[in-house]
Scaffold this motif. Structure first.
Motif, PDB file in Angstrom:
ATOM      1  N   GLY A 169     -17.552  12.876  20.213  1.00 25.76           N
ATOM      2  CA  GLY A 169     -17.757  13.906  19.219  1.00 25.76           C
ATOM      3  C   GLY A 169     -16.496  14.590  18.736  1.00 25.76           C
ATOM      4  O   GLY A 169     -16.558  15.487  17.889  1.00 25.76           O
ATOM      5  N   GLN A 170     -15.332  14.164  19.221  1.00 21.02           N
ATOM      6  CA  GLN A 170     -14.064  14.768  18.839  1.00 21.02           C
ATOM      7  C   GLN A 170     -13.197  13.742  18.106  1.00 21.02           C
ATOM      8  O   GLN A 170     -13.267  12.540  18.381  1.00 21.02           O
ATOM      9  CB  GLN A 170     -13.318  15.269  20.082  1.00 21.02           C
ATOM     10  N   ARG A 171     -12.369  14.221  17.193  1.00 22.01           N
ATOM     11  CA  ARG A 171     -11.486  13.328  16.444  1.00 22.01           C
ATOM     12  C   ARG A 171     -10.493  12.648  17.375  1.00 22.01           C
ATOM     13  O   ARG A 171     -10.055  13.229  18.383  1.00 22.01           O
ATOM     14  CB  ARG A 171     -10.709  14.097  15.372  1.00 22.01           C
ATOM     15  N   LEU A 172     -10.139  11.412  17.044  1.00 24.24           N
ATOM     16  CA  LEU A 172      -9.089  10.719  17.772  1.00 24.24           C
ATOM     17  C   LEU A 172      -7.755  11.412  17.525  1.00 24.24           C
ATOM     18  O   LEU A 172      -7.606  12.198  16.591  1.00 24.24           O
ATOM     19  CB  LEU A 172      -9.026   9.255  17.332  1.00 24.24           C
ATOM     20  N   ASN A 173      -6.760  11.108  18.376  1.00 22.26           N
ATOM     21  CA  ASN A 173      -5.428  11.697  18.215  1.00 22.26           C
ATOM     22  C   ASN A 173      -4.729  11.099  16.995  1.00 22.26           C
ATOM     23  O   ASN A 173      -4.706  11.687  15.926  1.00 22.26           O
ATOM     24  CB  ASN A 173      -4.589  11.463  19.469  1.00 22.26           C
ATOM     25  N   SER A 174      -4.138   9.932  17.183  1.00 23.31           N
ATOM     26  CA  SER A 174      -3.509   9.185  16.089  1.00 23.31           C
ATOM     27  C   SER A 174      -3.375   7.742  16.548  1.00 23.31           C
ATOM     28  O   SER A 174      -2.377   7.360  17.141  1.00 23.31           O
ATOM     29  CB  SER A 174      -2.143   9.765  15.708  1.00 23.31           C
ATOM     30  N   PRO A 175      -4.415   6.929  16.326  1.00 26.60           N
ATOM     31  CA  PRO A 175      -4.385   5.535  16.782  1.00 26.60           C
ATOM     32  C   PRO A 175      -3.078   4.844  16.414  1.00 26.60           C
ATOM     33  O   PRO A 175      -2.561   4.998  15.307  1.00 26.60           O
ATOM     34  CB  PRO A 175      -5.588   4.912  16.072  1.00 26.60           C
ATOM     35  N   ASN A 176      -2.563   4.056  17.375  1.00 35.82           N
ATOM     36  CA  ASN A 176      -1.195   3.563  17.290  1.00 35.82           C
ATOM     37  C   ASN A 176      -1.102   2.052  17.190  1.00 35.82           C
ATOM     38  O   ASN A 176      -0.427   1.529  16.325  1.00 35.82           O
ATOM     39  CB  ASN A 176      -0.422   4.068  18.514  1.00 35.82           C
ATOM     40  N   ILE A 221       2.339  15.161  16.324  1.00 38.69           N
ATOM     41  CA  ILE A 221       3.508  15.950  16.746  1.00 38.69           C
ATOM     42  C   ILE A 221       4.782  15.607  15.991  1.00 38.69           C
ATOM     43  O   ILE A 221       5.760  16.345  16.080  1.00 38.69           O
ATOM     44  CB  ILE A 221       3.756  15.788  18.263  1.00 38.69           C
ATOM     45  N   GLN A 222       4.794  14.495  15.251  1.00 39.38           N
ATOM     46  CA  GLN A 222       5.984  14.110  14.491  1.00 39.38           C
ATOM     47  C   GLN A 222       5.709  14.269  13.002  1.00 39.38           C
ATOM     48  O   GLN A 222       4.894  13.529  12.435  1.00 39.38           O
ATOM     49  CB  GLN A 222       6.399  12.665  14.833  1.00 39.38           C
ATOM     50  N   PRO A 223       6.370  15.222  12.338  1.00 38.04           N
ATOM     51  CA  PRO A 223       6.035  15.563  10.948  1.00 38.04           C
ATOM     52  C   PRO A 223       6.112  14.397   9.972  1.00 38.04           C
ATOM     53  O   PRO A 223       5.394  14.371   8.983  1.00 38.04           O
ATOM     54  CB  PRO A 223       7.073  16.636  10.599  1.00 38.04           C
ATOM     55  N   LEU A 224       6.972  13.406  10.226  1.00 38.79           N
ATOM     56  CA  LEU A 224       7.128  12.289   9.306  1.00 38.79           C
ATOM     57  C   LEU A 224       6.218  11.110   9.634  1.00 38.79           C
ATOM     58  O   LEU A 224       6.313  10.055   9.023  1.00 38.79           O
ATOM     59  CB  LEU A 224       8.589  11.814   9.288  1.00 38.79           C
ATOM     60  N   GLU A 225       5.296  11.297  10.601  1.00 36.83           N
ATOM     61  CA  GLU A 225       4.435  10.188  11.014  1.00 36.83           C
ATOM     62  C   GLU A 225       2.954  10.522  10.935  1.00 36.83           C
ATOM     63  O   GLU A 225       2.129   9.819  11.508  1.00 36.83           O
ATOM     64  CB  GLU A 225       4.799   9.729  12.425  1.00 36.83           C
ATOM     65  N   VAL A 280       0.857  -1.186   0.000  1.00 39.29           N
ATOM     66  CA  VAL A 280       0.000   0.000   0.000  1.00 39.29           C
ATOM     67  C   VAL A 280       0.893   1.237   0.000  1.00 39.29           C
ATOM     68  O   VAL A 280       1.791   1.364   0.843  1.00 39.29           O
ATOM     69  CB  VAL A 280      -0.914   0.054   1.240  1.00 39.29           C
ATOM     70  N   GLN A 281       0.648   2.151  -0.952  1.00 40.42           N
ATOM     71  CA  GLN A 281       1.364   3.430  -0.965  1.00 40.42           C
ATOM     72  C   GLN A 281       0.586   4.442  -1.794  1.00 40.42           C
ATOM     73  O   GLN A 281       0.271   4.165  -2.958  1.00 40.42           O
ATOM     74  CB  GLN A 281       2.778   3.261  -1.530  1.00 40.42           C
ATOM     75  N   PRO A 282       0.226   5.593  -1.230  1.00 42.64           N
ATOM     76  CA  PRO A 282       0.462   5.998   0.153  1.00 42.64           C
ATOM     77  C   PRO A 282      -0.456   5.252   1.111  1.00 42.64           C
ATOM     78  O   PRO A 282      -1.552   4.838   0.728  1.00 42.64           O
ATOM     79  CB  PRO A 282       0.145   7.491   0.142  1.00 42.64           C
ATOM     80  N   ALA A 283      -0.013   5.093   2.347  1.00 40.49           N
ATOM     81  CA  ALA A 283      -0.760   4.340   3.339  1.00 40.49           C
ATOM     82  C   ALA A 283      -1.349   5.221   4.430  1.00 40.49           C
ATOM     83  O   ALA A 283      -1.896   4.699   5.403  1.00 40.49           O
ATOM     84  CB  ALA A 283       0.147   3.285   3.976  1.00 40.49           C
ATOM     85  N   HIS A 284      -1.229   6.521   4.289  1.00 37.97           N
ATOM     86  CA  HIS A 284      -1.725   7.450   5.310  1.00 37.97           C
ATOM     87  C   HIS A 284      -1.154   7.117   6.683  1.00 37.97           C
ATOM     88  O   HIS A 284      -1.845   7.163   7.684  1.00 37.97           O
ATOM     89  CB  HIS A 284      -3.248   7.480   5.332  1.00 37.97           C
ATOM     90  N   PHE A 285       0.118   6.724   6.654  1.00 40.02           N
ATOM     91  CA  PHE A 285       0.893   6.518   7.876  1.00 40.02           C
ATOM     92  C   PHE A 285       0.293   5.432   8.777  1.00 40.02           C
ATOM     93  O   PHE A 285       0.018   5.658   9.949  1.00 40.02           O
ATOM     94  CB  PHE A 285       1.050   7.837   8.640  1.00 40.02           C
ATOM     95  N   GLY A 318      -0.245  15.972  10.951  1.00 40.69           N
ATOM     96  CA  GLY A 318      -0.329  17.034  11.929  1.00 40.69           C
ATOM     97  C   GLY A 318      -1.767  17.319  12.331  1.00 40.69           C
ATOM     98  O   GLY A 318      -2.668  16.521  12.140  1.00 40.69           O
ATOM     99  N   GLY A 319      -1.970  18.497  12.912  1.00 40.58           N
ATOM    100  CA  GLY A 319      -3.302  18.871  13.376  1.00 40.58           C
ATOM    101  C   GLY A 319      -3.336  19.000  14.878  1.00 40.58           C
ATOM    102  O   GLY A 319      -2.400  18.598  15.583  1.00 40.58           O
ATOM    103  N   GLY A 320      -4.405  19.558  15.377  1.00 34.10           N
ATOM    104  CA  GLY A 320      -4.538  19.776  16.808  1.00 34.10           C
ATOM    105  C   GLY A 320      -5.148  18.586  17.514  1.00 34.10           C
ATOM    106  O   GLY A 320      -5.967  17.855  16.946  1.00 34.10           O
ATOM    107  N   GLN A 321      -4.737  18.381  18.763  1.00 32.18           N
ATOM    108  CA  GLN A 321      -5.306  17.297  19.572  1.00 32.18           C
ATOM    109  C   GLN A 321      -6.667  17.735  20.088  1.00 32.18           C
ATOM    110  O   GLN A 321      -6.775  18.756  20.770  1.00 32.18           O
ATOM    111  CB  GLN A 321      -4.366  16.944  20.725  1.00 32.18           C
ATOM    112  N   GLU A 322      -7.694  16.961  19.803  1.00 33.23           N
ATOM    113  CA  GLU A 322      -9.050  17.272  20.235  1.00 33.23           C
ATOM    114  C   GLU A 322      -9.459  16.496  21.477  1.00 33.23           C
ATOM    115  O   GLU A 322     -10.328  16.942  22.222  1.00 33.23           O
ATOM    116  CB  GLU A 322     -10.035  17.000  19.094  1.00 33.23           C
ATOM    117  N   GLN A 323      -8.875  15.332  21.700  1.00 29.63           N
ATOM    118  CA  GLN A 323      -9.194  14.547  22.889  1.00 29.63           C
ATOM    119  C   GLN A 323      -8.520  15.152  24.118  1.00 29.63           C
ATOM    120  O   GLN A 323      -7.399  15.661  24.031  1.00 29.63           O
ATOM    121  CB  GLN A 323      -8.747  13.098  22.703  1.00 29.63           C
TER     122      GLN A 323
END
Length: 300
Positions: free
Chosen positions: A108-115, A135-139, A62-67, A142-147
């Motif tokens: 009602g808020q977006r998740l951070n970045s499921p790991n 918080i890591q540009p290559l991973e 898969v590429q791109p895989a949206h990280f 970006g965006g704001g944390q809502e949780q």
């Protein structure tokens, strides 16, 4: 002749060696084994999912895989992925060719970045949600944390509801259940960005029956992993915990005693047991490795 991995004689054959299978990732993560013997794993900064097959070798799946980060599968063979970029947990019903989001919000808020993600025997999908993709540009994008925090969630397979189950960790990461699913193990890797942060594994009691089923109790420190971080973890059929670290695979008994270490030349992101052959697959920073083992993994 002495065993190559002292203390692990009952878990690893005496002639076992760590075998290098593939290379080229900037940070390898999330291996999962398929029924045909192939392994999928993530290169998060490379924004792709790679595939290795014993006869076909290495390829891009898969590429791109949206990280993508962590992967797993359920008893029906469906695949699950944590997407930093989509800030979602995804599922594929066709072997990883197509993915759709199954968890994107909580309260009602977006998740951070499921790991990382695991699927219990009742079909519940458990996943961790630290901020690495924010918080890591290559991973991630970006965006704001809502949780309001970084929590461990359970997605109900019947209702689709996403419920926070663990709220007392800093940056939860890797997940695994004990064989009877009465203990949930969660790694905390907050030490990656804070010298005073954690690099330990916590154990939480989980109720298994009645009205309180899937309720999580007060956690305790199971093990402190050093060097490096206890990123991904897996459990074998006897309840031993196999953890990634900076210097190799660290293996702990169910009561938290470190049994031994399998040295690997690189820092490890995650690992998984094959359900087809007696191997442990290891996703390290730039490479995929495998290790012959004498035990089976409890889950995928």
């Amino acid at each position: 002749m002495s065993h190559p991995f002292p203390g692990l004689e009952h878990l690893i054959p005496a002639d076992a060696v760590v075998e290098h299978l593939a290379t080229g990732t900037a940070w390898g993560e999330g291996p999962v084994c398929l029924d045909d013997g192939a392994v999928l794993w993530s290169d998060i900064p490379g924004n792709c999912v790679l595939r290795w097959h014993p006869q076909e070798g290495q390829s891009v799946a898969v590429q791109p895989a949206h990280f993508h980060n962590g992967h797993t599968r359920d008893d029906a063979g469906r695949l699950y992925a944590c997407s930093h970029g989509e800030r979602a947990v995804l599922r594929s019903d066709d072997g990883g060719r197509n993915w759709r989001p199954i968890a994107t919000h909580h309260g009602g808020q977006r998740l951070n970045s499921p790991n990382d993600v695991i699927v219990a025997r009742d079909g519940g999908v458990w996943f961790s949600d630290p901020p690495y993709g924010l918080i890591q540009p290559l991973e991630g994008y970006g965006g704001g944390q809502e949780q309001p925090g970084c929590w461990v969630y359970r997605l109900d397979p019947d209702t689709g509801a996403v419920e926070a189950k663990v709220r007392d960790m800093v940056w939860p990461n890797g997940l695994a259940f004990s064989p009877d699913e009465t203990t949930l193990y969660v790694t905390d890797t907050s030490h990656t960005h804070d010298p005073a942060g954690h690099h330990h594994i916590r154990a939480y009691p989980v109720a298994g029956h009645g009205a309180s089923k899937n309720e999580v109790g007060e956690g305790r420190i199971f093990a402190v992993v050093d060097p490096g971080m206890p990123d991904g973890i897996r459990i074998d059929e006897h309840g031993n915990l196999w953890s990634s670290s900076g210097g190799g695979v660290q293996i702990y008994s169910p009561d938290g005693v470190r049994l031994g270490v399998v040295a690997v030349p690189e820092a490890i992101g995650n690992l998984t047991f094959s359900h087809v052959e007696p191997y442990l697959y290891i996703a390290a920073s730039s490479s995929l490795y495998r290790l012959p083992v004498s035990v089976k993994g409890d889950r995928f």
